[in-house]
Design a protein around this motif. Structure first.
Motif, PDB file in Angstrom:
ATOM      1  N   ARG A 152       0.813  -1.220   0.000  1.00  0.00           N
ATOM      2  CA  ARG A 152       0.000   0.000   0.000  1.00  0.00           C
ATOM      3  C   ARG A 152       0.841   1.262   0.000  1.00  0.00           C
ATOM      4  O   ARG A 152       0.410   2.308  -0.490  1.00  0.00           O
ATOM      5  N   ARG A 153       2.053   1.171   0.547  1.00  0.00           N
ATOM      6  CA  ARG A 153       2.911   2.356   0.652  1.00  0.00           C
ATOM      7  C   ARG A 153       3.781   2.566  -0.572  1.00  0.00           C
ATOM      8  O   ARG A 153       4.228   3.683  -0.829  1.00  0.00           O
ATOM      9  N   ILE A 154       4.031   1.495  -1.323  1.00  0.00           N
ATOM     10  CA  ILE A 154       4.937   1.627  -2.461  1.00  0.00           C
ATOM     11  C   ILE A 154       4.179   1.801  -3.781  1.00  0.00           C
ATOM     12  O   ILE A 154       4.715   2.341  -4.748  1.00  0.00           O
ATOM     13  N   ARG A 156       1.592   3.748  -5.787  1.00  0.00           N
ATOM     14  CA  ARG A 156       0.914   5.042  -5.742  1.00  0.00           C
ATOM     15  C   ARG A 156       0.138   5.262  -7.032  1.00  0.00           C
ATOM     16  O   ARG A 156       0.664   5.077  -8.119  1.00  0.00           O
ATOM     17  N   TYR A 207      12.334  -3.504   3.114  1.00  0.00           N
ATOM     18  CA  TYR A 207      12.451  -2.194   3.768  1.00  0.00           C
ATOM     19  C   TYR A 207      13.285  -1.240   2.922  1.00  0.00           C
ATOM     20  O   TYR A 207      12.933  -0.075   2.739  1.00  0.00           O
ATOM     21  N   LEU A 210      11.320  -0.122  -0.061  1.00  0.00           N
ATOM     22  CA  LEU A 210      10.339   0.892   0.320  1.00  0.00           C
ATOM     23  C   LEU A 210      11.003   2.252   0.489  1.00  0.00           C
ATOM     24  O   LEU A 210      10.488   3.285   0.054  1.00  0.00           O
ATOM     25  N   HIS A 211      12.179   2.259   1.107  1.00  0.00           N
ATOM     26  CA  HIS A 211      12.919   3.503   1.301  1.00  0.00           C
ATOM     27  C   HIS A 211      13.348   4.092  -0.043  1.00  0.00           C
ATOM     28  O   HIS A 211      13.232   5.310  -0.269  1.00  0.00           O
ATOM     29  N   GLU A 214      10.402   5.643  -1.806  1.00  0.00           N
ATOM     30  CA  GLU A 214      10.034   6.922  -1.193  1.00  0.00           C
ATOM     31  C   GLU A 214      10.990   8.026  -1.635  1.00  0.00           C
ATOM     32  O   GLU A 214      10.567   9.155  -1.927  1.00  0.00           O
ATOM     33  N   ARG A 217      10.118   8.955  -5.132  1.00  0.00           N
ATOM     34  CA  ARG A 217       8.900   9.782  -5.169  1.00  0.00           C
ATOM     35  C   ARG A 217       9.208  11.218  -4.775  1.00  0.00           C
ATOM     36  O   ARG A 217       8.710  12.167  -5.386  1.00  0.00           O
ATOM     37  N   GLU A 393      -1.194  12.472  -6.043  1.00  0.00           N
ATOM     38  CA  GLU A 393       0.234  12.766  -6.103  1.00  0.00           C
ATOM     39  C   GLU A 393       0.499  14.065  -6.831  1.00  0.00           C
ATOM     40  O   GLU A 393       1.292  14.886  -6.417  1.00  0.00           O
TER      41      GLU A 393
END
Length: 441
Positions: A152-154, A156, A207, A210-211, A214, A217, A393
């Protein structure tokens, strides 16, 4: 000797487990129209591939390297079919499809590692623990956790980070680690150790991914802001020239109208001249705040407000904002007023449409405030409004640009709603504030 049942288990087990994990990565992707009609083609293609290998493999001559080649080719075909299926049912690119499959494979292997650790801790696991429905249930729980914490976080706006290099490097790293560690541990017969360090490695990889996503982005957002600032700078220069030209033309036209009044004065002619004069008044720059940038953006936005029947009232001392560069001030106020105009356009009753902008000094602080009514409700998150548009976004950049510009000059932004009014207030600690000369427009 491998029986048909064993061969089928080897051929179908991994594709089915990968399919379960893959579902959690495909869910957030933007789907194509009528995707549900294309979706059945994927399991049909998988079934056909497995059926062909069931017929071909037993007829091959026995050779020590044949099973390795056979299963490597089988897994490659599975990856190709799933990649094509993802592109068929969603708007994902080939790179995104490969990215989904790699991450789904990591998730499936993470579940396998946790299962190895569980088997070791239980020592003598009960029969139900190894039952196939329970195994898929455990896989689904791991996939759900990965979905909530990672997917859900990666993902978009229905897309994953689209980079072939990132997907390829992640693929090579994961496959190399899984393959060599699995071989090494199989020699020691300590499968649970493989579960521990491989599970930790996969967690760290996710992890880090994901970093990295981010950071990517944020870089894209910075580039978008820089592009917007460049456009505003060009627009500012163009607006200054246009407004200067309009002012000269308006002045000349007024002189012509004055001369026309002296040549006879029929009632119809007077009425027509008065109407022309009123229309020309709209294009005359009546803002004299002491800041050319503020005058420029106010004149520009006033034309839009006049066309859209939005009442614009301004009480501003532009000299108080002299410590802000002209282009930055123009960009910030353009974003503020554009947001206010957009909110007003959602109000059906034109009599309610209004914008009030003020700039004044109070106790050594410079306060810039914009108020406007709004329709519906405003959802706030972390003290900032959430955009009502689907593309969150790209349609939050204006507000983030305001925050960035204000922070650049030591300002703080406060946003709240009161009595159906949206209030944006920026407070600056400005140097050399002139308290003697103030202009009110």
């Amino acid at each position: 000797m491998m029986t048909s049942d064993m061969l089928f288990q080897y051929l179908s087990g991994f594709p089915m487990q990968l399919a379960v994990a893959l579902c959690f990565f495909v869910i957030p992707l933007k789907k194509r129209d009528r995707w549900f009609f294309r979706f059945p083609l994927v399991p049909l293609a998988i079934a056909a591939e497995i059926g062909i290998w069931m017929l071909v493999f037993p007829k091959q001559p026995a050779h020590p390297f044949l099973p390795v080649f056979f299963f490597a080719l089988h897994y490659l075909l599975i990856f190709i079919i799933y990649s094509a299926g993802i592109c068929l049912v969603s708007e994902a690119t080939v790179h995104e499809a490969a990215y989904c499959i790699i991450c789904a494979y990591m998730t499936q292997h993470l579940s396998h590692c946790l299962n190895l650790i569980g088997d070791h801790l239980l020592t003598d696991p009960p029969a139900w623990w190894t039952a196939e429905p329970v195994a898929y249930g455990k896989l689904a729980l791991v996939c759900l956790a990965v979905y909530l914490l990672f997917v859900r976080r990666i993902c978009r706006n229905g897309h994953y980070p689209d980079s072939a290099l990132r997907a390829l490097s992640l693929y090579v790293l994961v496959m190399a680690v899984m393959y060599f560690l699995s071989i090494r541990v199989s020699e020691t017969q300590e499968g649970w150790l493989h579960g521990v360090y491989t599970g930790l490695l996969i967690t760290v990889l996710m992890y880090e991914e994901l970093h990295s996503a981010e950071q990517l982005r944020l870089q894209q957002e910075i580039h978008a802001r820089e592009h917007m600032d460049t456009l505003h700078q060009a627009q500012y220069e163009m607006s200054k020239e246009n407004i200067a030209l309009i002012n000269r033309k308006s002045h000349d036209l007024k002189r012509q109208i004055t001369a026309l009044r002296t040549v006879g004065s029929p009632e119809e002619q007077s009425a027509a001249i008065a109407e022309i004069e009123q229309a020309v008044e709209i294009y005359e720059n009546t803002f004299h705040t002491g800041s050319k940038a503020l005058d420029t953006v106010l004149t520009q936005e006033a034309l839009i407000c006049s066309q859209q029947k939005i009442e614009l009232s301004v009480m501003a001392d532009g000299k108080l904002l002299s410590f802000i560069k002209s282009v930055d001030l123009y960009t910030m106020l353009s974003n503020i007023l554009d947001n206010a105009i957009e909110a007003n356009l959602r109000i059906q009753e034109k009599s309610r449409r209004s914008i009030h902008l003020s700039v004044h000094e109070k106790k050594g602080l410079v306060l810039l405030q914009c108020e406007n009514p709004y329709a519906g409700s405003v959802s706030m998150k972390d003290g900032l409004p959430e955009t009502s548009k689907a593309d969150k976004e790209n349609h939050g950049i204006g507000t983030r640009s305001i925050l960035s510009t204000a922070a650049q000059y030591g300002g703080t932004v406060h946003i709240h709603t009161e009595q159906n009014m949206y209030v944006l207030r920026i407070i600056f600690h400005a140097p050399d504030v002139n308290q003697d000369e103030k202009t009110t427009t």
